[in-house]
Write an enzyme that holds these catalytic residues in place. Structure first.
Site, PDB file in Angstrom:
ATOM      1  N   ASP A 156      13.904 -16.449  23.045  1.00 45.95           N
ATOM      2  CA  ASP A 156      14.282 -17.521  22.113  1.00 45.95           C
ATOM      3  C   ASP A 156      13.132 -17.909  21.185  1.00 45.95           C
ATOM      4  O   ASP A 156      13.040 -19.025  20.702  1.00 45.95           O
ATOM      5  CB  ASP A 156      14.790 -18.739  22.903  1.00 45.95           C
ATOM      6  CG  ASP A 156      13.745 -19.255  23.881  1.00 45.95           C
ATOM      7  OD1 ASP A 156      12.688 -18.598  24.032  1.00 45.95           O
ATOM      8  OD2 ASP A 156      13.994 -20.299  24.490  1.00 45.95           O
TER       9      ASP A 156
ATOM     10  N   HIS B  16      -4.018   3.186   8.995  1.00 46.04           N
ATOM     11  CA  HIS B  16      -3.384   1.888   9.294  1.00 46.04           C
ATOM     12  C   HIS B  16      -3.630   1.463  10.735  1.00 46.04           C
ATOM     13  O   HIS B  16      -2.750   0.933  11.403  1.00 46.04           O
ATOM     14  CB  HIS B  16      -1.880   1.939   8.976  1.00 46.04           C
ATOM     15  CG  HIS B  16      -1.604   1.955   7.506  1.00 46.04           C
ATOM     16  ND1 HIS B  16      -0.426   2.406   6.963  1.00 46.04           N
ATOM     17  CD2 HIS B  16      -2.370   1.586   6.453  1.00 46.04           C
ATOM     18  CE1 HIS B  16      -0.489   2.314   5.646  1.00 46.04           C
ATOM     19  NE2 HIS B  16      -1.660   1.815   5.315  1.00 46.04           N
TER      20      HIS B  16
ATOM     21  N   ASP C 245      -9.980  -3.946   6.564  1.00 45.66           N
ATOM     22  CA  ASP C 245      -9.003  -4.063   5.475  1.00 45.66           C
ATOM     23  C   ASP C 245      -8.177  -5.297   5.807  1.00 45.66           C
ATOM     24  O   ASP C 245      -7.322  -5.265   6.694  1.00 45.66           O
ATOM     25  CB  ASP C 245      -8.131  -2.789   5.432  1.00 45.66           C
ATOM     26  CG  ASP C 245      -7.156  -2.781   4.258  1.00 45.66           C
ATOM     27  OD1 ASP C 245      -6.922  -3.848   3.657  1.00 45.66           O
ATOM     28  OD2 ASP C 245      -6.600  -1.697   3.964  1.00 45.66           O
TER      29      ASP C 245
ATOM     30  N   ASP D 148      -6.038  -8.326  -0.977  1.00 50.09           N
ATOM     31  CA  ASP D 148      -6.097  -7.071  -0.211  1.00 50.09           C
ATOM     32  C   ASP D 148      -7.479  -6.464  -0.416  1.00 50.09           C
ATOM     33  O   ASP D 148      -7.736  -5.842  -1.446  1.00 50.09           O
ATOM     34  CB  ASP D 148      -4.983  -6.151  -0.743  1.00 50.09           C
ATOM     35  CG  ASP D 148      -4.867  -4.838   0.027  1.00 50.09           C
ATOM     36  OD1 ASP D 148      -5.566  -4.682   1.049  1.00 50.09           O
ATOM     37  OD2 ASP D 148      -4.089  -3.973  -0.414  1.00 50.09           O
TER      38      ASP D 148
ATOM     39  N   HIS E 196      -4.687   9.450   0.602  1.00 48.25           N
ATOM     40  CA  HIS E 196      -3.811   8.375   0.094  1.00 48.25           C
ATOM     41  C   HIS E 196      -4.053   8.142  -1.390  1.00 48.25           C
ATOM     42  O   HIS E 196      -4.989   8.691  -1.975  1.00 48.25           O
ATOM     43  CB  HIS E 196      -3.975   7.090   0.918  1.00 48.25           C
ATOM     44  CG  HIS E 196      -5.370   6.519   0.951  1.00 48.25           C
ATOM     45  ND1 HIS E 196      -5.899   5.799  -0.085  1.00 48.25           N
ATOM     46  CD2 HIS E 196      -6.335   6.559   1.913  1.00 48.25           C
ATOM     47  CE1 HIS E 196      -7.123   5.394   0.241  1.00 48.25           C
ATOM     48  NE2 HIS E 196      -7.421   5.861   1.439  1.00 48.25           N
TER      49      HIS E 196
ATOM     50  N   HIS F 153      -2.195   0.149  -5.663  1.00 49.15           N
ATOM     51  CA  HIS F 153      -0.798  -0.289  -5.770  1.00 49.15           C
ATOM     52  C   HIS F 153      -0.784  -1.638  -6.467  1.00 49.15           C
ATOM     53  O   HIS F 153      -1.819  -2.303  -6.586  1.00 49.15           O
ATOM     54  CB  HIS F 153      -0.179  -0.391  -4.363  1.00 49.15           C
ATOM     55  CG  HIS F 153      -1.038  -1.143  -3.377  1.00 49.15           C
ATOM     56  ND1 HIS F 153      -1.031  -2.507  -3.268  1.00 49.15           N
ATOM     57  CD2 HIS F 153      -1.983  -0.721  -2.487  1.00 49.15           C
ATOM     58  CE1 HIS F 153      -1.902  -2.888  -2.334  1.00 49.15           C
ATOM     59  NE2 HIS F 153      -2.498  -1.823  -1.860  1.00 49.15           N
TER      60      HIS F 153
ATOM     61  N   HIS G  52       2.178  -4.690  -1.188  1.00 48.51           N
ATOM     62  CA  HIS G  52       2.575  -3.548  -2.021  1.00 48.51           C
ATOM     63  C   HIS G  52       3.654  -4.102  -2.931  1.00 48.51           C
ATOM     64  O   HIS G  52       4.829  -4.153  -2.574  1.00 48.51           O
ATOM     65  CB  HIS G  52       3.079  -2.388  -1.164  1.00 48.51           C
ATOM     66  CG  HIS G  52       2.001  -1.826  -0.276  1.00 48.51           C
ATOM     67  ND1 HIS G  52       2.246  -1.078   0.837  1.00 48.51           N
ATOM     68  CD2 HIS G  52       0.640  -1.916  -0.352  1.00 48.51           C
ATOM     69  CE1 HIS G  52       1.096  -0.730   1.412  1.00 48.51           C
ATOM     70  NE2 HIS G  52       0.108  -1.228   0.710  1.00 48.51           N
TER      71      HIS G  52
ATOM     72  N   GLU H  21      -8.727   1.430  -4.401  1.00 43.64           N
ATOM     73  CA  GLU H  21      -9.139   1.573  -2.997  1.00 43.64           C
ATOM     74  C   GLU H  21      -9.368   3.024  -2.571  1.00 43.64           C
ATOM     75  O   GLU H  21      -8.670   3.547  -1.714  1.00 43.64           O
ATOM     76  CB  GLU H  21      -8.112   0.916  -2.071  1.00 43.64           C
ATOM     77  CG  GLU H  21      -6.659   1.288  -2.323  1.00 43.64           C
ATOM     78  CD  GLU H  21      -5.720   0.583  -1.328  1.00 43.64           C
ATOM     79  OE1 GLU H  21      -5.932   0.745  -0.111  1.00 43.64           O
ATOM     80  OE2 GLU H  21      -4.798  -0.106  -1.782  1.00 43.64           O
TER      81      GLU H  21
ATOM     82  N   TYR I  83     -12.371  10.173   4.798  1.00 47.37           N
ATOM     83  CA  TYR I  83     -12.136  10.107   6.246  1.00 47.37           C
ATOM     84  C   TYR I  83     -12.397  11.484   6.844  1.00 47.37           C
ATOM     85  O   TYR I  83     -11.794  12.469   6.408  1.00 47.37           O
ATOM     86  CB  TYR I  83     -10.684   9.671   6.512  1.00 47.37           C
ATOM     87  CG  TYR I  83     -10.280   8.474   5.670  1.00 47.37           C
ATOM     88  CD1 TYR I  83     -10.510   7.176   6.119  1.00 47.37           C
ATOM     89  CD2 TYR I  83      -9.723   8.647   4.391  1.00 47.37           C
ATOM     90  CE1 TYR I  83     -10.183   6.072   5.333  1.00 47.37           C
ATOM     91  CE2 TYR I  83      -9.397   7.562   3.597  1.00 47.37           C
ATOM     92  CZ  TYR I  83      -9.628   6.273   4.065  1.00 47.37           C
ATOM     93  OH  TYR I  83      -9.304   5.205   3.276  1.00 47.37           O
TER      94      TYR I  83
ATOM     95  N   ARG J  89     -13.626   3.133   3.356  1.00 50.85           N
ATOM     96  CA  ARG J  89     -12.741   2.745   2.240  1.00 50.85           C
ATOM     97  C   ARG J  89     -13.338   1.474   1.653  1.00 50.85           C
ATOM     98  O   ARG J  89     -13.895   0.646   2.385  1.00 50.85           O
ATOM     99  CB  ARG J  89     -11.299   2.496   2.727  1.00 50.85           C
ATOM    100  CG  ARG J  89     -10.337   2.113   1.612  1.00 50.85           C
ATOM    101  CD  ARG J  89      -8.843   2.230   1.991  1.00 50.85           C
ATOM    102  NE  ARG J  89      -8.409   1.338   3.041  1.00 50.85           N
ATOM    103  CZ  ARG J  89      -8.144   1.698   4.288  1.00 50.85           C
ATOM    104  NH1 ARG J  89      -8.271   2.954   4.653  1.00 50.85           N
ATOM    105  NH2 ARG J  89      -7.763   0.807   5.186  1.00 50.85           N
TER     106      ARG J  89
ATOM    107  N   GLU K 265     -12.140  -1.533  -1.252  1.00 52.69           N
ATOM    108  CA  GLU K 265     -10.945  -1.962  -1.991  1.00 52.69           C
ATOM    109  C   GLU K 265     -11.160  -3.321  -2.650  1.00 52.69           C
ATOM    110  O   GLU K 265     -11.578  -4.275  -1.999  1.00 52.69           O
ATOM    111  CB  GLU K 265      -9.759  -2.059  -1.013  1.00 52.69           C
ATOM    112  CG  GLU K 265      -8.477  -2.582  -1.648  1.00 52.69           C
ATOM    113  CD  GLU K 265      -7.275  -2.527  -0.703  1.00 52.69           C
ATOM    114  OE1 GLU K 265      -7.476  -2.542   0.534  1.00 52.69           O
ATOM    115  OE2 GLU K 265      -6.144  -2.473  -1.210  1.00 52.69           O
TER     116      GLU K 265
HETATM  117  N1  GLY Z   1      -3.795  -3.082   3.324  1.00 50.73           N
HETATM  118  C1  GLY Z   1      -2.816  -2.205   2.850  1.00 50.73           C
HETATM  119  C2  GLY Z   1      -3.302  -1.452   1.709  1.00 50.73           C
HETATM  120  O1  GLY Z   1      -4.479  -1.456   1.425  1.00 50.73           O
HETATM  121  O2  GLY Z   1      -2.552  -0.873   0.988  1.00 50.73           O
HETATM  122 MN    MN Z   2      -5.899  -2.919   1.967  1.00 50.63          MN
HETATM  123 MN    MN Z   3      -4.262  -1.947  -0.671  1.00 56.23          MN
END
Ligand code: GLY
Ligand code: MN
Ligand code: MN
Length: 442
Positions: A37, A240, A257, A268, A347, A351, A358, A381, A385, A410, A412
């Site tokens: 619940d 991720h 991140d 982000d 990647h 975005h 996103h 970003e 890797y 990374r 960003e």
């Molecule tokens: N944190 C998700 C991305 O960087 O797209």
């Molecule tokens: Mn991110």
């Molecule tokens: Mn991002």
């Protein structure tokens, strides 16, 4: 709460201009069960919120579109007994006043009002196919209207999804949105600095996550914009990663991140730094290459430039650098053509960012990468890797030398496209090796 009635009203006016006459029906998100619940914290639907500012669950916006448009909000009724248990509800009367809609009704009146308004309406805009229960409910009401209508009265024959129209509006941020995104960027940037200054070998990743969340909340953000990634050592090579439960060791890089959501708007940010405060030689080589790719991407962020240009620039810099480090061999053009960089960079470079991390809006128009425009907000970003080869890795993939193995980097930032370039909304957190090491030494 941050309610800007005129902004939401203006968006509804603009939407009405872009649609034909008819009925627009837009529900907010559903409450989701977490266990038994217990529900997950409610998060409103971003399109619904964009047009209303209303943040309670069980609400629907209905617009009667046309020359004299009318907006009606359906929401939970006032119920003082229930509010003792579950907290404050606006109720229709206060909601109408506070959120500036023409009318408001209790949510249990939705079907009867829709039935009434569907008589005389051929066109119904709603998120067709987004939610099977809403599809069934709206089609049923429309069918009932048709069977009651008998000749002479228009009833729904066209069902149109207006999501893409709303999303294109959302892509260009107005001043109030930009103000919130600047704030979200500042808070998240400070949280990353806090993480740099508190992380130590021997701590668990989630202890660093706690520092981030603490700062977000202390600054008025009630939620991160997405699940925070706090990835040390080899975990940084998982794009991720979300377990955040490894004990960090001296010599690890830590990739974070994480960004807060402020009044609905996301930030982000990714930063990667050495847990013990000093980059090793190989870590520095990779880090500086990723940073160079980021700066090459930044140079392509200005109005009129195709969106893909900043990705292409980052890829070119990374490929050149990978060749210089002897990780790839061949000409840069040839390696880009073969997508050889994808072994280490799998990647995209960014975005749209806004109410969703996103965010909404098309990336291509007529099959071509669309041009950037002032008012868009995007992330840049790049990353690299280094993982062991898998049994089914492509034959062209190369063995990773020992000194680079398990490194994940990374970086960003969030950029607002401005008339003459960009504004970096997340410039606060240090990025150069020297600045990071100096910040961590403090
Ligand atoms: N944190 C998700 C991305 O960087 O797209
Ligand atoms: Mn991110
Ligand atoms: Mn991002």
């Amino acid at each position: 709460m941050h309610i800007q009635v005129e902004r939401h009203q203006a968006r509804r006016v603009a939407l009405n201009h872009q649609l034909q006459s008819g009925l627009l029906i837009l529900p907010t998100a559903r409450v989701q069960c977490r266990n038994y619940d217990n529900d997950f914290p409610f998060r409103y639907d971003s399109r619904f919120y964009y047009l209303t500012g209303f943040y309670e669950p069980e609400a629907v916006l209905v617009m009667q579109l046309g020359a004299d448009p009318k907006s009606t909000l359906f929401c939970q009724p006032k119920n003082e007994l229930r509010e003792i248990w579950e907290g404050f509800l606006f109720g229709p009367e206060a909601a109408r006043e506070v959120f500036g809609v023409n009318e408001a009704f209790a949510i249990d009146q939705l079907d009867s009002k829709l039935s009434e308004w569907m008589m005389g309406t051929e066109r119904v805009y709603f998120p067709v196919g987004f939610d099977a229960e809403w599809d069934a409910r709206i089609f049923k009401l429309a069918a009932q209207a048709t069977s009651r209508g008998r000749g002479g009265v228009d009833t729904p024959i066209e069902f149109i999804d207006a999501r893409a129209v709303i999303d294109e509006m959302r892509l260009l941020k107005d001043e109030s949105e930009i103000g919130l995104m600047r704030e979200a960027g500042r808070i998240s940037g400070e949280a990353h600095i806090r993480a740099m200054q508190t992380a130590k070998p021997g701590q668990f990743e989630y202890e660093v996550e706690a520092e981030l969340l603490y700062h977000f909340m202390k600054q008025g953000s009630r939620s991160p914009a997405y699940g925070s990634i706090v990835a040390s050592g080899h975990n940084a090579t998982c794009l991720h990663y979300h377990e955040n439960n490894r004990r960090m060791q001296a010599g690890d890089l830590l990739l974070i991140d994480a960004g807060c959501e402020l009044h609905g708007y996301a930030s982000d940010i990714t930063r990667t730094f050495p847990v013990s405060g000093k980059f090793s030689g190989p870590q520095k080589d990779i880090y500086e290459l990723v940073l160079a790719a980021m700066n090459a991407g930044f140079e392509k962020v200005r109005p009129g430039v195709p969106r893909m240009a900043y990705h292409d620039a980052a890829v070119r810099t990374l490929t050149q650098g990978l060749a210089d480090l002897k990780l790839l061999s061949g000409t840069v053009d040839g390696l880009i053509e073969q997508e050889a960089y994808k072994q280490f960079y799998m990647h995209g470079t960014g975005h749209w960012l806004g109410l969703d991390v996103h965010d909404a809006g098309r990336y291509k128009l007529n099959g071509e990468s669309r041009s950037l425009q002032a008012g868009m907000v995007l992330t840049v970003e790049p990353g690299l890797y280094f993982r062991p080869l898998l049994p089914d890795s492509p034959a062209s993939y190369v063995e990773v030398p020992e000194h680079f193995m398990h490194i994940g980097v990374r970086i960003e930032d969030d950029l607002l496209v401005t008339p003459d370039g960009y504004e970096n909304l997340t410039a606060l957190t240090p990025k150069t090796v020297a600045d990071i090491e100096a910040t961590m030494a403090r």
